[in-house]
Motif scaffolding. Structure first.
Motif, mmCIF file in Angstrom:
data_model
loop_
_atom_site.group_PDB
_atom_site.id
_atom_site.type_symbol
_atom_site.label_atom_id
_atom_site.label_comp_id
_atom_site.label_asym_id
_atom_site.label_seq_id
_atom_site.Cartn_x
_atom_site.Cartn_y
_atom_site.Cartn_z
ATOM 1 N N HIS A 93 32.068 -5.234 -16.607
ATOM 2 C CA HIS A 93 32.409 -6.298 -16.069
ATOM 3 C C HIS A 93 31.280 -6.992 -15.388
ATOM 4 O O HIS A 93 30.216 -6.088 -15.094
ATOM 5 C CB HIS A 93 33.463 -5.736 -14.990
ATOM 6 C CG HIS A 93 34.845 -5.597 -15.769
ATOM 7 N ND1 HIS A 93 35.446 -6.676 -16.136
ATOM 8 C CD2 HIS A 93 35.436 -4.231 -15.941
ATOM 9 C CE1 HIS A 93 36.660 -5.918 -16.576
ATOM 10 N NE2 HIS A 93 36.721 -4.586 -16.516
ATOM 11 N N PRO A 97 32.180 -10.168 -9.485
ATOM 12 C CA PRO A 97 32.529 -11.574 -10.101
ATOM 13 C C PRO A 97 32.015 -12.922 -9.627
ATOM 14 O O PRO A 97 31.520 -13.842 -10.299
ATOM 15 C CB PRO A 97 33.936 -11.691 -10.108
ATOM 16 C CG PRO A 97 34.272 -10.250 -9.803
ATOM 17 C CD PRO A 97 33.240 -9.720 -8.854
ATOM 18 N N LEU A 116 31.930 -16.266 -23.618
ATOM 19 C CA LEU A 116 31.875 -15.839 -22.340
ATOM 20 C C LEU A 116 31.878 -16.807 -21.088
ATOM 21 O O LEU A 116 32.663 -16.765 -20.122
ATOM 22 C CB LEU A 116 30.540 -14.880 -22.097
ATOM 23 C CG LEU A 116 30.505 -14.092 -20.898
ATOM 24 C CD1 LEU A 116 31.842 -13.195 -20.480
ATOM 25 C CD2 LEU A 116 29.217 -13.327 -20.712
ATOM 26 N N HIS A 119 35.557 -18.113 -20.882
ATOM 27 C CA HIS A 119 36.158 -16.891 -20.104
ATOM 28 C C HIS A 119 35.924 -16.926 -18.699
ATOM 29 O O HIS A 119 37.036 -16.777 -17.771
ATOM 30 C CB HIS A 119 35.840 -15.685 -20.772
ATOM 31 C CG HIS A 119 36.671 -14.464 -20.062
ATOM 32 N ND1 HIS A 119 37.870 -13.954 -20.073
ATOM 33 C CD2 HIS A 119 36.109 -13.671 -18.982
ATOM 34 C CE1 HIS A 119 38.234 -12.981 -19.519
ATOM 35 N NE2 HIS A 119 37.249 -12.598 -18.957
ATOM 36 N N ARG A 120 34.705 -17.191 -18.182
ATOM 37 C CA ARG A 120 34.406 -17.375 -16.767
ATOM 38 C C ARG A 120 35.044 -18.553 -16.212
ATOM 39 O O ARG A 120 35.583 -18.551 -15.102
ATOM 40 C CB ARG A 120 33.033 -17.034 -16.665
ATOM 41 C CG ARG A 120 32.364 -15.859 -16.739
ATOM 42 C CD ARG A 120 31.122 -15.854 -16.427
ATOM 43 N NE ARG A 120 30.337 -16.305 -15.253
ATOM 44 C CZ ARG A 120 30.511 -15.658 -13.968
ATOM 45 N NH1 ARG A 120 30.939 -14.525 -13.920
ATOM 46 N NH2 ARG A 120 30.063 -16.319 -13.003
ATOM 47 N N SER A 121 34.714 -19.738 -16.945
ATOM 48 C CA SER A 121 35.487 -20.831 -16.393
ATOM 49 C C SER A 121 37.117 -20.890 -16.044
ATOM 50 O O SER A 121 37.593 -21.428 -15.073
ATOM 51 C CB SER A 121 35.004 -21.794 -17.337
ATOM 52 O OG SER A 121 36.007 -21.964 -18.450
ATOM 53 N N GLN A 123 38.654 -17.612 -15.579
ATOM 54 C CA GLN A 123 39.236 -16.452 -15.146
ATOM 55 C C GLN A 123 38.366 -16.346 -13.422
ATOM 56 O O GLN A 123 39.042 -15.815 -12.657
ATOM 57 C CB GLN A 123 38.589 -15.422 -15.875
ATOM 58 C CG GLN A 123 39.303 -15.021 -16.925
ATOM 59 C CD GLN A 123 40.659 -14.859 -16.905
ATOM 60 O OE1 GLN A 123 41.465 -14.320 -15.969
ATOM 61 N NE2 GLN A 123 41.306 -15.405 -18.080
ATOM 62 N N THR A 124 37.170 -17.012 -13.341
ATOM 63 C CA THR A 124 36.671 -16.959 -11.984
ATOM 64 C C THR A 124 36.494 -18.147 -11.406
ATOM 65 O O THR A 124 35.665 -19.041 -11.862
ATOM 66 C CB THR A 124 35.338 -16.180 -12.086
ATOM 67 O OG1 THR A 124 35.624 -14.986 -12.803
ATOM 68 C CG2 THR A 124 34.804 -15.780 -10.860
ATOM 69 N N THR A 127 32.594 -20.137 -9.384
ATOM 70 C CA THR A 127 31.382 -19.646 -9.587
ATOM 71 C C THR A 127 30.493 -20.428 -10.273
ATOM 72 O O THR A 127 30.775 -21.379 -11.176
ATOM 73 C CB THR A 127 31.660 -18.191 -10.130
ATOM 74 O OG1 THR A 127 32.311 -18.575 -11.562
ATOM 75 C CG2 THR A 127 32.538 -17.303 -9.424
ATOM 76 N N THR A 129 28.046 -20.467 -13.437
ATOM 77 C CA THR A 129 27.696 -20.001 -15.126
ATOM 78 C C THR A 129 26.749 -21.146 -15.582
ATOM 79 O O THR A 129 27.158 -22.221 -15.757
ATOM 80 C CB THR A 129 28.988 -19.763 -15.832
ATOM 81 O OG1 THR A 129 29.967 -19.011 -15.068
ATOM 82 C CG2 THR A 129 28.495 -19.140 -17.075
#
Length: 245
Positions: A93, A97, A116, A119-121, A123-124, A127, A129
């Motif tokens: 992880h 986050p 990835l 996924h970040r876009s 789930q989080t 933030t 990236t």
């Protein structure tokens, strides 16, 4: 070795510059953390590595897309019942986050950078990236002028992946083949320039940003990235992998 059964036959579609996209649906979901940092393959074609590009297509969590640089034989596409993975560990992880993350994806390994980033876009929220992609030949997409300014990137790096930008992921490209819009050099060289530019920006502003960096590449490239980062205490390399063939 882990195996996953197919719900129905896979299909493949040719992309630009010799890449292929393989889409399949499994009976069971693969944990996302186990999808990264490893190659997948079909038993009848173990010499053709597949890297996760996207998951959750067709509105189902059991649908996956993999990138490869060689077309699978039609018999493999039509008759394979199992997908195999040689994963030894899982993607850790990213903590916390909310920290900004830079993802490096080199060659075929760039597929995991897409996975990835997406996924970040999803789930989080709220933030940062960023992504740097590199290829020894060309990319599986058209290089288009970037929509977003990235002052920390080399001035000649003005091209980007439109798909990543559609996901609101800022990105830049590196190539040693003189491709228009790309940084002329390797991914570790571009990473080194990014480190220096970021460090200068933080010194000028007086504000420190703590970045996490994930590297999907061959082991030799990972070592160069690790060495380049050791002079900067605000950056941490997390979950770097030697993807195995």
């Amino acid at each position: 070795m882990e195996s996953y059964s197919l719900k129905k036959p896979a299909n493949q579609a040719e992309q630009l510059n010799g890449f292929w996209l393989v889409t399949l649906m499994l009976n069971d979901e693969i944990p996302f953390a186990a999808c990264l940092g490893t190659f997948f393959h079909f038993d009848a074609a173990p010499q053709i590595p597949l890297t996760l590009f996207q998951y959750g297509q067709d509105n189902t969590s059991n649908s996956y897309q993999f990138l490869t640089q060689q077309a699978l034989p039609q018999a493999v596409i039509e008759h394979s019942l199992e997908l195999y993975s040689d994963a030894d560990d899982v993607m850790p992880h990213l903590e916390p986050p909310a920290s900004p993350v830079l993802i490096l994806g080199d060659g075929l390994y760039m597929a995991n950078a897409f996975a990835l980033a997406k996924h970040r876009s999803l789930q989080t929220a709220n933030t940062v990236t960023n992504v740097i992609l590199a290829s020894e030949t060309a990319f599986p997409f058209m290089v288009k002028p970037a929509r977003y300014l990235m002052n920390e990137m080399p001035a000649e790096a003005i091209g980007a992946s439109t798909l990543l930008e559609d996901w609101h992921i800022q990105n830049r490209l590196a190539s040693q083949q003189g491709l228009p819009g790309c940084f002329e050099g390797s991914i570790d060289e571009m990473f080194t320039e990014w480190l220096q530019a970021k460090h200068y920006q933080m010194q000028a502003s007086g504000e420190i940003e703590n970045w996490q960096v994930v590297v999907f590449s061959e082991n030799s490239v990972q070592k160069k990235c690790l060495q380049a980062s050791q002079s900067f205490d605000w950056v941490e390399l997390v979950g770097i992998f030697n993807l195995k063939t």
